[in-house]
Design an enzyme around this catalytic site. Structure first.
Site, PDB file in Angstrom:
ATOM      1  N   HIS A   1      11.658  -2.222 -12.890  1.00 17.88           N
ATOM      2  CA  HIS A   1      10.973  -1.387 -11.900  1.00 17.88           C
ATOM      3  C   HIS A   1      11.847  -1.326 -10.656  1.00 17.88           C
ATOM      4  CE1 HIS A   1       7.338   0.125  -9.693  1.00 17.88           C
ATOM      5  NE2 HIS A   1       7.961  -0.447  -8.670  1.00 17.88           N
TER       6      HIS A   1
ATOM      7  N   CYS B   1       5.972  -0.226  -1.102  1.00 16.62           N
ATOM      8  CA  CYS B   1       4.932  -1.243  -0.995  1.00 16.62           C
ATOM      9  C   CYS B   1       4.442  -1.330   0.441  1.00 16.62           C
ATOM     10  CB  CYS B   1       5.462  -2.598  -1.456  1.00 16.62           C
ATOM     11  SG  CYS B   1       4.280  -3.945  -1.250  1.00 16.62           S
TER      12      CYS B   1
ATOM     13  N   HIS C   1      13.512   0.541  -7.056  1.00 21.25           N
ATOM     14  CA  HIS C   1      13.339   1.415  -5.894  1.00 21.25           C
ATOM     15  C   HIS C   1      14.717   1.895  -5.455  1.00 21.25           C
ATOM     16  CE1 HIS C   1       8.974   0.765  -4.791  1.00 21.25           C
ATOM     17  NE2 HIS C   1       9.162  -0.057  -5.806  1.00 21.25           N
TER      18      HIS C   1
ATOM     19  N   ARG D   1       0.193   5.168  -9.086  1.00 19.02           N
ATOM     20  CA  ARG D   1      -0.086   3.855  -8.492  1.00 19.02           C
ATOM     21  C   ARG D   1       0.924   3.609  -7.384  1.00 19.02           C
ATOM     22  NH1 ARG D   1       1.916  -1.177  -7.009  1.00 19.02           N
ATOM     23  NH2 ARG D   1       3.234  -1.155  -8.882  1.00 19.02           N
ATOM     24  N   ASP D   2       2.088   3.159  -7.737  1.00 19.37           N
ATOM     25  CA  ASP D   2       3.093   2.841  -6.720  1.00 19.37           C
ATOM     26  C   ASP D   2       3.429   4.069  -5.885  1.00 19.37           C
ATOM     27  OD1 ASP D   2       5.030   1.561  -5.260  1.00 19.37           O
ATOM     28  OD2 ASP D   2       6.082   0.746  -6.978  1.00 19.37           O
TER      29      ASP D   2
ATOM     30  N   ASN E   1      10.205   4.776  -5.105  1.00 22.56           N
ATOM     31  CA  ASN E   1      10.697   4.400  -6.424  1.00 22.56           C
ATOM     32  C   ASN E   1      11.875   5.293  -6.822  1.00 22.56           C
ATOM     33  OD1 ASN E   1       8.441   2.557  -7.861  1.00 22.56           O
ATOM     34  ND2 ASN E   1       7.476   4.008  -6.472  1.00 22.56           N
TER      35      ASN E   1
END
Length: 308
Positions: free
Chosen positions: A202, A235, A204, A10-11, A244
């Site tokens: 979460h 993002c 980065h 996903r990310d 990430n």
């Protein structure tokens, strides 16, 4: 025990120039689960024209078994997203909104209050289908448009009765600009405000603090952490965001019981193959470490650890 969730699919894929075929995504899901990774984020219900690499998310869901889907999460931002996800067979959704209005408008197309107002319907749909839902808060430390975020604003959202029913609270350092002390302080406050909820961090790695911030979050009460293979990610609606924190680096630091040197080498090899397919750089330091000529250190390929 600290659970790791790999968010590569996903990310990790949001900013890649190349798309992965659906079948390859399904292979990666199964490889990661087989290696012991406890939890995965496998896609998003964001508009496919805005995030093309994730347009086939529901096709990925359809290809997985119920047992596999029990360990997988989807990103959602509206009650309709939740309805579509559970209708396709998804079990777990993370309902995401940004703490800052400016990023919520850029990312989701509405202000933060509108996303909050819609959350009870999302919770009802997810729980009514026998699933789980997380409250995922983006820009919990800084916003690309408004700058530093007031921690009190984060707490007001966490304590808002409209978020009840969320099993977890995800705190996202969307831009990777937080420092370990800030992370620890916010995790402690959120943990105290919602002791019944699992706290997820979460991170980065924009400023090279991804692993340090994650360890600070764990020490302060987080019990799940997110990472992506090779440090992929970012993002598309947050200028300045980079990848990430690398899954491999987090696992080397955390050393969960299910991981052994051969498993780490296998993850590093899977990561290298995927990044080569995507034409993306490998930002993981562990990827370098496992390939080093250090035969006396058990976590290297030179020591005899071989990918499974």
């Amino acid at each position: 025990m600290i659970a790791l969730r790999d968010v590569t699919l996903r990310d990790g894929l949001q900013l890649t120039g190349r798309a992965l075929p659906t079948g390859r995504k399904v292979e990666i899901v199964r490889e990661l689960l087989d290696l012991g990774v406890p939890s995965l984020e496998i896609g998003s219900l964001a508009r496919p024209d805005l995030v093309p690499p994730l347009a086939d998310t529901l096709d990925v869901v359809a290809a997985l078994t119920p047992a596999e889907l029990d360990r997988c999460w989807l990103w959602v931002a509206t009650p309709r997203h939740v309805a579509r996800a559970v209708a396709a067979g998804a079990r777990n959704v993370q309902y995401c909104l940004s703490v800052s209005d400016a990023h919520n408008r850029a990312n989701i197309g509405r202000d933060t209050e509108a996303s909050l107002a819609a959350m009870p319907a999302a919770v009802e749909t997810a729980l009514g289908a026998g699933g789980r839902i997380q409250l995922c808060l983006a820009t919990t430390f800084t916003c690309p448009f408004d700058g530093p975020v007031d921690p009190d604003r984060v707490l007001r959202i966490v304590e808002d009765p409209r978020t009840e029913g969320a099993a977890d609270v995800v705190l996202a350092d969307t831009l990777g600009q937080a420092a370990p002390g800030e992370v620890a302080a916010l995790v402690e406050r959120v943990h105290a405000a919602r002791p019944e909820a699992r706290i997820v961090f979460h991170g980065h790695d924009t400023w090279g603090q991804g692993v340090a911030n994650t360890l600070a979050a764990v020490a302060a009460g987080a019990s799940m952490v997110d990472g992506a293979l090779g440090g992929l990610g970012g993002c598309p609606f947050a200028p300045g965001a980079s990848g990430n924190t690398a899954t491999e680096d987090l696992l080397f630091a955390l050393r969960p019981d299910w991981l052994d040197p051969a498993g780490l080498v296998a993850l590093a090899d899977l990561s290298a193959a995927l990044l080569d397919e995507l034409g993306e750089p490998n930002r993981s330091r562990t990827a370098q470490g496992v390939g080093s000529n250090a035969p006396a250190f058990p976590w290297t390929r030179a020591s005899g650890a071989r990918a499974r």
